[in-house]
Design an enzyme around this catalytic site. Structure first.
Site, PDB file in Angstrom:
ATOM      1  N   GLY A 282       0.782  -1.240   0.000  1.00 32.85           N
ATOM      2  CA  GLY A 282       0.000   0.000   0.000  1.00 32.85           C
ATOM      3  C   GLY A 282       0.811   1.285   0.000  1.00 32.85           C
ATOM      4  O   GLY A 282       0.316   2.333   0.429  1.00 32.85           O
TER       5      GLY A 282
ATOM      6  N   ASN B  29       1.684   3.111  -2.616  1.00 31.97           N
ATOM      7  CA  ASN B  29       1.028   4.074  -3.510  1.00 31.97           C
ATOM      8  C   ASN B  29      -0.215   4.660  -2.842  1.00 31.97           C
ATOM      9  O   ASN B  29      -0.463   5.860  -2.924  1.00 31.97           O
ATOM     10  CB  ASN B  29       0.671   3.426  -4.847  1.00 31.97           C
TER      11      ASN B  29
ATOM     12  N   MET C 274      -3.580  -6.701  -7.130  1.00 34.31           N
ATOM     13  CA  MET C 274      -3.045  -7.763  -7.969  1.00 34.31           C
ATOM     14  C   MET C 274      -4.129  -8.749  -8.398  1.00 34.31           C
ATOM     15  O   MET C 274      -4.015  -9.954  -8.184  1.00 34.31           O
ATOM     16  CB  MET C 274      -1.917  -8.483  -7.223  1.00 34.31           C
TER      17      MET C 274
ATOM     18  N   HIS D 196       0.972   1.393 -13.084  1.00 36.24           N
ATOM     19  CA  HIS D 196       1.715   0.213 -13.552  1.00 36.24           C
ATOM     20  C   HIS D 196       3.203   0.577 -13.651  1.00 36.24           C
ATOM     21  O   HIS D 196       3.543   1.638 -14.203  1.00 36.24           O
ATOM     22  CB  HIS D 196       1.178  -0.236 -14.922  1.00 36.24           C
TER      23      HIS D 196
HETATM   24  C1  GAR Z   1       3.628  -0.937  -7.398  1.00 32.90           C
HETATM   25  O1  GAR Z   1       4.913  -0.918  -7.959  1.00 32.90           O
HETATM   26  C2  GAR Z   1       2.588  -0.951  -8.504  1.00 32.90           C
HETATM   27  O2  GAR Z   1       2.931  -0.171  -9.621  1.00 32.90           O
HETATM   28  C3  GAR Z   1       2.565  -2.402  -8.859  1.00 32.90           C
HETATM   29  O3  GAR Z   1       2.643  -3.076  -7.639  1.00 32.90           O
HETATM   30  C4  GAR Z   1       3.350  -2.268  -6.706  1.00 32.90           C
HETATM   31  C5  GAR Z   1       2.504  -2.108  -5.482  1.00 32.90           C
HETATM   32  O4  GAR Z   1       3.191  -1.452  -4.459  1.00 32.90           O
HETATM   33  N1  GAR Z   1       1.373  -2.735  -9.574  1.00 32.90           N
HETATM   34  C6  GAR Z   1       1.331  -3.651 -10.533  1.00 32.90           C
HETATM   35  O5  GAR Z   1       2.292  -4.288 -10.870  1.00 32.90           O
HETATM   36  C7  GAR Z   1      -0.032  -3.832 -11.136  1.00 32.90           C
HETATM   37  N2  GAR Z   1       0.053  -4.602 -12.331  1.00 32.90           N
HETATM   38  P1  GAR Z   1       2.418  -0.723  -3.301  1.00 32.90           P
HETATM   39  O6  GAR Z   1       1.435  -1.750  -2.722  1.00 32.90           O
HETATM   40  O7  GAR Z   1       3.478  -0.377  -2.312  1.00 32.90           O
HETATM   41  O8  GAR Z   1       1.710   0.460  -3.869  1.00 32.90           O
END
Ligand code: GAR
Length: 204
Positions: free
Chosen positions: A15, A17, A92, A111
């Protein structure tokens, strides 16, 4: 005067982002974080959301009789909270066509690649293995094809010969946190218009 938008964030794990969105947009009067949903009840991000005082909900497709029933529960939840925008932030799971059609052009995603290069998973490693010199991240509206919808904003980072998956992921993540917050503000200030898949941006 423009009305504040009710925003939901969908997460599956850490989490970071989501946290960046809440931190960077907390003083924006047009952004109202109403809900954090996770398909993983033990997602770390749920506790962070609660510390921001945002309501959380977690349930999984496996708890439902069918994928359709799970989609109906998601749609009902978003309607109950009168959500104007969903931000997928490390969510995901594939969002079904049924949910996309219920909220057309109201679901955005971050992404960690410069789309249309490297859709899918483990994309930072794929970028290194391919030998690209520039990588980055993309915020886009979602459509029925994975990592495909209209692009709102992108940011590049250089890939150096000594970058590893970890260092490149971290470099990209720093930019993700910035551009996702910018994109959220643009949406909530009604600055985005999609014409023939091209997103036209009027700066705030
Ligand atoms: C982030 O890097 C996001 O861009 C990626 O997962 C990570 C989540 O991190 N998303 C994908 O790959 C979607 N296809 P976070 O939970 O710390 O935000």
């Amino acid at each position: 005067m423009t009305k504040a938008k009710n925003v939901a964030i969908f997460i599956s794990g850490r989490g970071s982002n989501m946290e960046a969105l809440m931190h960077n947009c907390k003083d924006d009067p047009l952004i109202n974080f109403c809900l954090v949903f996770s398909n993983n009840a033990s997602a770390q991000g749920l506790e962070i959301a609660q510390n921001f005082g945002v309501e959380t909900k977690a349930f999984n497709k496996k708890e439902f009789e069918s994928a359709d029933a799970f989609d109906d529960a998601i749609i009902a939840l978003l309607r109950e909270k009168e959500i104007d925008l969903v931000c997928l932030a490390g969510y995901m799971a594939i969002v079904s066509a049924k949910v996309i059609h219920a909220f057309p052009n109201k679901i955005i995603n971050i992404h960690p690649s410069l789309l249309p290069s490297f859709p899918g998973l483990n994309v930072q490693q794929k970028a290194i293995d391919y030998g690209v010199k520039v990588a980055g991240c993309t915020v886009h509206f979602i459509d029925e094809k994975v990592d495909h919808g209209p692009i709102i904003t992108q940011k590049s980072v250089e890939v150096n010969h000594n970058d590893t998956q970890e260092t490149l992921t971290e470099k990209i993540l720093v930019q993700e946190h910035k551009i996702y917050s910018e994109a959220l503000k643009l949406f909530c200030h009604d600055k985005l218009e999609i014409i023939d898949r091209i997103v036209h941006v009027n700066n705030i």
